[in-house]
Every structure is written in structure tokens, then in C-alpha cells.
Design a protein around this motif. Structure first.
Motif, PDB file in Angstrom:
ATOM      1  N   LYS A 175      26.652  20.557  52.520  1.00 12.20           N
ATOM      2  CA  LYS A 175      27.762  21.288  53.136  1.00 12.20           C
ATOM      3  C   LYS A 175      28.371  20.484  54.277  1.00 12.20           C
ATOM      4  O   LYS A 175      29.600  20.472  54.456  1.00 12.20           O
ATOM      5  N   LEU A 176      27.539  19.789  55.049  1.00 12.60           N
ATOM      6  CA  LEU A 176      28.051  18.952  56.135  1.00 12.60           C
ATOM      7  C   LEU A 176      28.918  17.830  55.571  1.00 12.60           C
ATOM      8  O   LEU A 176      29.951  17.480  56.156  1.00 12.60           O
ATOM      9  N   LEU A 177      28.536  17.277  54.428  1.00 11.15           N
ATOM     10  CA  LEU A 177      29.336  16.229  53.786  1.00 11.15           C
ATOM     11  C   LEU A 177      30.697  16.763  53.356  1.00 11.15           C
ATOM     12  O   LEU A 177      31.714  16.072  53.476  1.00 11.15           O
ATOM     13  N   VAL A 178      30.723  17.999  52.848  1.00  9.38           N
ATOM     14  CA  VAL A 178      31.982  18.631  52.457  1.00  9.38           C
ATOM     15  C   VAL A 178      32.883  18.818  53.684  1.00  9.38           C
ATOM     16  O   VAL A 178      34.100  18.600  53.616  1.00  9.38           O
ATOM     17  N   ILE A 179      32.297  19.192  54.796  1.00 10.97           N
ATOM     18  CA  ILE A 179      33.064  19.369  56.037  1.00 10.97           C
ATOM     19  C   ILE A 179      33.704  18.050  56.457  1.00 10.97           C
ATOM     20  O   ILE A 179      34.884  17.987  56.803  1.00 10.97           O
ATOM     21  N   PHE A 180      32.910  16.968  56.438  1.00 12.86           N
ATOM     22  CA  PHE A 180      33.418  15.667  56.851  1.00 12.86           C
ATOM     23  C   PHE A 180      34.491  15.134  55.898  1.00 12.86           C
ATOM     24  O   PHE A 180      35.497  14.573  56.332  1.00 12.86           O
ATOM     25  N   LEU A 181      34.290  15.297  54.599  1.00 20.20           N
ATOM     26  CA  LEU A 181      35.187  14.700  53.621  1.00 20.20           C
ATOM     27  C   LEU A 181      36.438  15.531  53.382  1.00 20.20           C
ATOM     28  O   LEU A 181      37.555  15.003  53.362  1.00 20.20           O
ATOM     29  N   LEU A 182      36.270  16.831  53.212  1.00 17.27           N
ATOM     30  CA  LEU A 182      37.398  17.700  52.845  1.00 17.27           C
ATOM     31  C   LEU A 182      37.875  18.591  53.986  1.00 17.27           C
ATOM     32  O   LEU A 182      38.934  19.211  53.869  1.00 17.27           O
ATOM     33  N   GLY A 183      37.102  18.649  55.063  1.00 17.33           N
ATOM     34  CA  GLY A 183      37.476  19.519  56.167  1.00 17.33           C
ATOM     35  C   GLY A 183      37.287  21.001  55.853  1.00 17.33           C
ATOM     36  O   GLY A 183      37.789  21.856  56.582  1.00 17.33           O
ATOM     37  N   LYS A 184      36.589  21.316  54.767  1.00 15.92           N
ATOM     38  CA  LYS A 184      36.372  22.707  54.373  1.00 15.92           C
ATOM     39  C   LYS A 184      35.185  23.268  55.143  1.00 15.92           C
ATOM     40  O   LYS A 184      34.026  23.087  54.775  1.00 15.92           O
ATOM     41  N   GLN A 185      35.481  24.001  56.209  1.00 20.09           N
ATOM     42  CA  GLN A 185      34.444  24.466  57.109  1.00 20.09           C
ATOM     43  C   GLN A 185      34.003  25.906  56.865  1.00 20.09           C
ATOM     44  O   GLN A 185      33.050  26.356  57.477  1.00 20.09           O
ATOM     45  N   THR A 186      34.667  26.606  55.970  1.00 23.38           N
ATOM     46  CA  THR A 186      34.312  28.001  55.724  1.00 23.38           C
ATOM     47  C   THR A 186      33.114  28.099  54.775  1.00 23.38           C
ATOM     48  O   THR A 186      32.921  27.247  53.914  1.00 23.38           O
ATOM     49  N   ILE A 187      32.349  29.154  54.963  1.00 24.08           N
ATOM     50  CA  ILE A 187      31.210  29.441  54.101  1.00 24.08           C
ATOM     51  C   ILE A 187      31.091  30.956  53.987  1.00 24.08           C
ATOM     52  O   ILE A 187      31.266  31.679  54.982  1.00 24.08           O
ATOM     53  N   SER A 188      30.857  31.459  52.800  1.00 20.96           N
ATOM     54  CA  SER A 188      30.806  32.907  52.601  1.00 20.96           C
ATOM     55  C   SER A 188      29.604  33.515  53.316  1.00 20.96           C
ATOM     56  O   SER A 188      28.625  32.821  53.631  1.00 20.96           O
ATOM     57  N   PHE A 189      29.677  34.816  53.561  1.00 20.94           N
ATOM     58  CA  PHE A 189      28.606  35.534  54.240  1.00 20.94           C
ATOM     59  C   PHE A 189      27.289  35.342  53.488  1.00 20.94           C
ATOM     60  O   PHE A 189      26.257  35.001  54.086  1.00 20.94           O
ATOM     61  N   LEU A 190      27.312  35.545  52.171  1.00 22.78           N
ATOM     62  CA  LEU A 190      26.094  35.424  51.366  1.00 22.78           C
ATOM     63  C   LEU A 190      25.560  33.996  51.373  1.00 22.78           C
ATOM     64  O   LEU A 190      24.353  33.773  51.578  1.00 22.78           O
ATOM     65  N   ALA A 191      26.451  33.023  51.156  1.00 22.64           N
ATOM     66  CA  ALA A 191      26.021  31.624  51.128  1.00 22.64           C
ATOM     67  C   ALA A 191      25.445  31.200  52.469  1.00 22.64           C
ATOM     68  O   ALA A 191      24.489  30.414  52.532  1.00 22.64           O
ATOM     69  N   CYS A 192      26.008  31.720  53.537  1.00 20.20           N
ATOM     70  CA  CYS A 192      25.538  31.395  54.886  1.00 20.20           C
ATOM     71  C   CYS A 192      24.096  31.858  55.081  1.00 20.20           C
ATOM     72  O   CYS A 192      23.244  31.107  55.569  1.00 20.20           O
ATOM     73  N   PHE A 193      23.808  33.079  54.657  1.00 22.46           N
ATOM     74  CA  PHE A 193      22.459  33.603  54.846  1.00 22.46           C
ATOM     75  C   PHE A 193      21.467  32.998  53.866  1.00 22.46           C
ATOM     76  O   PHE A 193      20.274  32.876  54.176  1.00 22.46           O
ATOM     77  N   ILE A 194      21.942  32.598  52.689  1.00 21.35           N
ATOM     78  CA  ILE A 194      21.070  31.878  51.766  1.00 21.35           C
ATOM     79  C   ILE A 194      20.689  30.527  52.360  1.00 21.35           C
ATOM     80  O   ILE A 194      19.524  30.099  52.311  1.00 21.35           O
TER      81      ILE A 194
END
Length: 312
Positions: free
Chosen positions: A82-101
Motif C-alpha cells: 500500500k505504501l508503494l501505491v501511495i508513492f507511485l500513484l498518489g492513491k492514499q485512500t483505503i476503505s474502512f474494511l481494508a484499513c482494519f484488515i
């Protein structure tokens, strides 16, 4: 990012803040962390795989080491992609369920890893202090039961805590001041009264870390006493050699984890936690294979021989 519900709102997804001060270096950081992630995965996977396929390495020490390597792969895989996705695509959102998983996998594997570290300390204690009885006490069945016990103890404790935090009210803000979903930052975002949950998370962290630490201290205190009583310096060095790498890994893990988790108020020092979390999630898993293989000849040479046999 949220859905209307009564007079307030309930958060449906969170935004991971990451590292805003250096976000403009996204592509460079993506490459750096990708290489670190791949090196860590490959290093730990090599240890786990060779230990499994080579019958000569089917001993308690290597079984625990391969299990620990597997835990490390799971641990960093919960966070770094997920950190790689943030750096590469700037996509910083994560769903409530995915966050707790993500929070559950990260904390569960981390807790099981600390308990396994204590078990590895006990293994070294039996090997050095009870060497004549070692084959009888620490057989593969016992090893399997000990690893299972680590998972069985961590699972209900972590599940209960994560479920409790997920049932808090999240009515905004939705920005997590961290680069992954962790229990502390999530508690910080809740608009509920979080004092009891904060204390629960604090007690849980204290219990896991102290239990592991106390067992490790007792085991190594006896190991040191036994080694000091050995007649020659060569015997002392040989006995302590497999323990040195273990102690280095212990220092890295305990140092960063105590700084992050063992404080009753989660609303303090979240920014400084990022640096400690980087050590915990990137640096330590990357160094562990190096420490266990290159600095420990008792692990290094059998693994090297196994790799040579696999190439033939």
C-alpha cells in the motif's frame, strides 16, 4: 468519503497521510522501498524455503527460524504494498474494511512474532543449558506445538482489540497521520470516548512485549551463566555464536515496538512514531535475513550448502 447517518457522519474510507514533506519524491521513494521490500521478501523466503526442502535443516532452530522468516514476509506485506501505491500513484485512500484488515494482520503477525522470539530464546536455553536433554525436550512435535501456541495466544487477543476499535464511532476527520492503518492512529481518529480502548491497547501491548521480554531475559541470563562456566574461550565463542544474531534482532524489534506501543495515550507523538514504524516495518525485516545468515555461521554454512545442492 463518508455517508450521512442521523445527525452525524460515519467514515467509509480513510486517507493515509504517508510522508507529506517528501511526497514530491514519490517515484524515487517507490523505487527505494520496492527494492527494500523485494530484498526482504527474497531474503526471508530463501531461509524459509531452503529450511523446508532440505532434510538436514529439519531441526528445531531452523524450524523456528523459517517460521519467523515467514512471519516477517507476512508482516511487511501487510504494509509495504500500500505504501508503494501511495508513492507511485498518489492513491492514499483505503476503505474502512481494508484499513482494519491491514491493522489486524500487522498487529497479529507482529504479536505472534514477539511470542516466537521468546520461544526461540527458550530453544537456545535448552540447547546450551540442557544440551544432553535437548533432543528429547525440543523435538519437532514440541516445536510445532510451541509455534501453534504463539498463534493461538495472539489471535484472540488481537482479534478482540481490533474488533473493539472497529466498533468505535468514526465521524470525521478521516485522515490517518501515518503510512498504514495501525491501532494507535485509528483510536486517535475516533470521536468516541476512547480512554478505555486506549488502556486496552496499552495493556495488550505491555502484556505481549513484557511476556516475550521476561522469558527472553530469564533464558539468556541462564545462558550467560552457563557460557561463563565453560572452560575455554573457544567453547564460549561457539556456544554464544548462535545467540548473538538473535540478540541483535531482539534489540531492533523491542526498541522500535516499545517506542510505538507502550504508552497509555495514543494521541501523543504520532509523527515520531512514523520513523520508529519505518524501522519496524522496513529496516528490521530487511536486516533479519542478513543478520541470521551472514553473522551466524551455524545458520550461514548449512544454508549455503543447501543452496549449492539445489543448484546441482
Amino acid at each position: 468519503m463518508s455517508m450521512e447517518m442521523g445527525n452525524g457522519t460515519t467514515v467509509q474510507e480513510f486517507t493515509l497521510e504517508g510522508f507529506p514533506a517528501i511526497q514530491h519524491l514519490g517515484q524515487v521513494l517507490f523505487l527505494v522501498y520496492l527494492l527494500a521490500y523485494l530484498a526482504s521478501i527474497v531474503g526471508n523466503a530463501v531461509i524459509a524455503t531452503i529450511t523446508c526442502v532440505d532434510s538436514q535443516l529439519h531441526t528445531p532452530m531452523y524450524l523456528f527460524l523459517s517460521t519467523f522468516s515467514f512471519f516477517e514476509c507476512c508482516f511487511i506485506s501487510a504494509v509495504i504494498p500500500k505504501l508503494l501505491v501511495i508513492f507511485l500513484l498518489g492513491k492514499q485512500t483505503i476503505s474502512f474494511l481494508a484499513c482494519f484488515i491491514q491493522a489486524f494482520v500487522f498487529v497479529f503477525v507482529g504479536a505472534a512474532g514477539f511470542l516466537l522470539i521468546a520461544v526461540m530464546s527458550l530453544d537456545r536455553y535448552v540447547a546450551i543449558c540442557k544440551s544432553l536433554h535437548y533432543p528429547t525436550i525440543m523435538n519437532l512435535k514440541t516445536c510445532f506445538l510451541l509455534v501453534t501456541a504463539c498463534l493461538a495466544l495472539a489471535f484472540p487477543l488481537i482479534t478482540g482489540t481490533v474488533v473493539t476499535v472497529s466498533q468505535l464511532s468514526f465521524c470525521g476527520p478521516h485522515v490517518i497521520p501515518h503510512f498504514f492503518c495501525d491501532i494507535g492512529p485509528l483510536i486517535h481518529l475516533s470521536c468516541s470516548d476512547t480512554r478505555s480502548v486506549e488502556m486496552l491497547a496499552f495493556v495488550l501491548a505491555l502484556f505481549i512485549l513484557l511476556t516475550s521480554l521476561i522469558i527472553t531475559i530469564i533464558a539468556y541470563s541462564n545462558i550467560v551463566v552457563t557460557i561463563v562456566q565453560l572452560p575455554s574461550a573457544k567453547e564460549k565463542k561457539k556456544a554464544f555464536s548462535p545467540c548473538s544474531s538473535h540478540l541483535i534482532v531482539l534489540s531492533l524489534m523491542y526498541g522500535s515496538s516499545v517506542f510505538i506501543y507502550v504508552k497509555p495515550r495514543q494521541k501523543n507523538r504520532l509523527d515520531s512514531n512514523k520513523e520508529a514504524a519505518l524501522v519496524n516495518t522496513v529496516v528490521t525485516p530487511l536486516l533479519n535475513p542478513v543478520i541470521y545468515t551472514l553473522w551466524n555461521k551455524q545458520v550461514h554454512w548449512p544454508l549455503r550448502e543447501a543452496m549449492c545442492r539445489m543448484k546441482r
